[in-house]
Scaffold this motif. Structure first.
Motif, PDB file in Angstrom:
ATOM      1  N   LEU A 246       0.780  -1.458   0.130  1.00  0.00           N
ATOM      2  CA  LEU A 246      -0.140  -0.034   0.021  1.00  0.00           C
ATOM      3  C   LEU A 246       0.899   1.301   0.035  1.00  0.00           C
ATOM      4  CD1 LEU A 246      -2.976  -0.943   2.429  1.00  0.00           C
ATOM      5  CD2 LEU A 246      -3.195  -0.737  -0.029  1.00  0.00           C
ATOM      6  N   LEU A 247       2.055   1.028   0.807  1.00  0.00           N
ATOM      7  CA  LEU A 247       2.817   2.291   0.743  1.00  0.00           C
ATOM      8  C   LEU A 247       3.347   2.642  -0.416  1.00  0.00           C
ATOM      9  CD1 LEU A 247       4.669   1.983   4.185  1.00  0.00           C
ATOM     10  CD2 LEU A 247       2.940   3.713   3.413  1.00  0.00           C
ATOM     11  N   LEU A 249       2.190   1.865  -3.578  1.00  0.00           N
ATOM     12  CA  LEU A 249       1.112   2.493  -4.299  1.00  0.00           C
ATOM     13  C   LEU A 249       1.093   3.881  -4.026  1.00  0.00           C
ATOM     14  CD1 LEU A 249      -1.482  -0.451  -4.529  1.00  0.00           C
ATOM     15  CD2 LEU A 249       0.220   0.320  -6.361  1.00  0.00           C
ATOM     16  N   LEU A 250       1.100   4.190  -2.776  1.00  0.00           N
ATOM     17  CA  LEU A 250       0.932   5.532  -2.345  1.00  0.00           C
ATOM     18  C   LEU A 250       1.773   6.315  -2.926  1.00  0.00           C
ATOM     19  CD1 LEU A 250      -0.692   7.647  -0.634  1.00  0.00           C
ATOM     20  CD2 LEU A 250       0.858   6.959   1.276  1.00  0.00           C
ATOM     21  N   GLY A 251       3.222   5.990  -2.686  1.00  0.00           N
ATOM     22  CA  GLY A 251       4.434   6.687  -3.106  1.00  0.00           C
ATOM     23  C   GLY A 251       4.143   7.013  -4.658  1.00  0.00           C
ATOM     24  N   PHE A 253       1.879   8.170  -6.406  1.00  0.00           N
ATOM     25  CA  PHE A 253       0.928   9.277  -6.531  1.00  0.00           C
ATOM     26  C   PHE A 253       1.336  10.383  -5.660  1.00  0.00           C
ATOM     27  CE2 PHE A 253      -1.752   5.570  -7.277  1.00  0.00           C
ATOM     28  CZ  PHE A 253      -2.304   6.057  -8.606  1.00  0.00           C
ATOM     29  N   THR A 254       2.349  10.061  -4.539  1.00  0.00           N
ATOM     30  CA  THR A 254       2.776  11.272  -3.964  1.00  0.00           C
ATOM     31  C   THR A 254       4.371  11.594  -4.213  1.00  0.00           C
ATOM     32  OG1 THR A 254       3.196   9.678  -2.106  1.00  0.00           O
ATOM     33  CG2 THR A 254       0.931  10.838  -2.138  1.00  0.00           C
ATOM     34  N   SER A 255       5.028  10.625  -3.594  1.00  0.00           N
ATOM     35  CA  SER A 255       6.550  10.830  -3.660  1.00  0.00           C
ATOM     36  C   SER A 255       7.229   9.594  -4.257  1.00  0.00           C
ATOM     37  CB  SER A 255       7.057  11.073  -2.325  1.00  0.00           C
ATOM     38  OG  SER A 255       8.762  10.924  -2.184  1.00  0.00           O
ATOM     39  N   LEU A 258       9.151   7.355  -1.719  1.00  0.00           N
ATOM     40  CA  LEU A 258       8.543   6.609  -0.813  1.00  0.00           C
ATOM     41  C   LEU A 258       8.548   4.929  -1.490  1.00  0.00           C
ATOM     42  CD1 LEU A 258       6.915   5.821   1.721  1.00  0.00           C
ATOM     43  CD2 LEU A 258       4.713   6.535   0.461  1.00  0.00           C
ATOM     44  N   SER A 259       8.174   4.997  -2.695  1.00  0.00           N
ATOM     45  CA  SER A 259       8.132   3.548  -3.363  1.00  0.00           C
ATOM     46  C   SER A 259       9.577   3.070  -3.486  1.00  0.00           C
ATOM     47  CB  SER A 259       7.539   3.793  -4.912  1.00  0.00           C
ATOM     48  OG  SER A 259       6.260   4.276  -4.918  1.00  0.00           O
TER      49      SER A 259
END
Length: 320
Positions: A246-247, A249-251, A253-255, A258-259
């Protein structure tokens, strides 16, 4: 001293030649042998009867579980006369001849020893990476233990005290049974002796995936019944199977960093696993699959929680 009497219960479904080897390794060395069949379509039942083995054919209208099969086998075995010990074995395993004497001697020497087990090995450990993973998993340290796999020698008094296996547990039912034996005050031990030879016969990725889903179901179900058992395994599954994806995937779209960090954590996990398997055949392949395993483990854990919430039957997850 009175030598303990020994019976055996083998369970299986469509095991073919593996069952034949299993029963042939038991019949000459045990006082009585029972084979429990879970709806086989091959000649398993006829072959077992040809050896003089008592056969229990489970009712196919009730969900199959290994626990249910072992209980039915023990009931039939003890209905034929009292015994001191029962050797439980899966039908895809051949029992090493020296093991039965070693197990009986250990039980005879320690009155409060409720379960004794030994080492299981793969017949063809390097045939596939999946077989090799089983080979590594089976080789656990000898000495006092908390739980073991389904191949085990059990004192009848201990089996009766805890009421046998729990037939609602579809995976890790052996762990669950062992935990209740230990809580009842009995000792459990693994001897440094070869006990059985297993034939995983896993040749496809899909078989491994389904087996790993089943393992996750066991982590969740037995962990819920006996906390904190499997707590560490469950924590790793939640982290590597859910939180980090999940982190990642979040990365996206955000940073991007993070990915990248998530991928680095997976890389570190892979590296540590590979280092731990150094010198083992197919170590890189094993490390990759063990890193990936948290995803199917998660699916298994979620399957258990969904079933429990809905009140559904805990049906087995087959992989062969």
């Amino acid at each position: 001293m009175h030598r303990p009497t020994l019976g055996a219960v083998a369970i299986g479904r469509n095991e073919g030649d593996r069952l034949k080897a299993c029963l042939r390794s038991l019949v000459p060395l045990c006082d009585r042998v029972v084979y429990v069949d879970s709806g086989s379509r091959d000649d398993s039942v006829a072959f077992a009867r040809s050896l003089g083995v008592e056969v229990v054919e489970l009712d196919t209208t009730t969900p199959f579980t290994a626990a249910r099969a072992r209980n039915a086998g023990a009931e039939a075995l003890l209905a034929g006369g009292e015994l001191d010990l029962v050797q439980f074995v899966d039908g895809d395993c051949r029992v090493e001849a020296d093991w039965l004497d070693a197990g009986v001697a250990a039980m005879q020497a320690v009155a409060r020893l409720g379960i004794v087990t030994g080492w299981r090995g793969e017949i063809q450990p390097t045939a596939t990476v999946y077989n090799q993973m089983c080979e590594v998993d089976w080789r656990r340290p000898a000495g006092p233990i908390v739980a073991c796999g389904g191949d085990m020698m059990v004192r009848v008094a201990a089996f009766r005290q805890v009421g046998g296996f729990d037939p609602t547990v579809i995976a890790a039912e052996d762990d669950e049974f062992c935990l209740r034996i230990g809580k009842a005050g009995w000792k459990l031990e693994r001897l440094p002796v070869q006990m059985t030879w297993h034939d995983a016969a896993m040749t496809r990725f899909g078989q491994w995936w389904q087996r790993t889903i089943r393992n996750g179901h066991g982590f969740a179900q037995v962990g819920a019944m006996h906390p904190p058992h499997f707590k560490r395994e469950q924590r790793r599954v939640w982290v590597y199977g859910l939180v980090l994806p999940l982190l990642f995937l979040l990365g996206l779209f955000t940073s991007a960093w993070l990915s990248v960090l998530v991928l680095a954590l997976y890389g570190l996990s892979f590296w540590k696993t590979w280092r731990g398997l150094a010198g083992k055949p197919m170590a890189l392949h094993q490390a990759a699959l063990l890193t990936l395993a948290k995803i199917p483990n998660l699916l298994g854990m979620l399957t258990f929680h969904r079933r429990r919430r809905r009140g559904d039957d805990m049906r087995i997850i087959e992989y062969k």
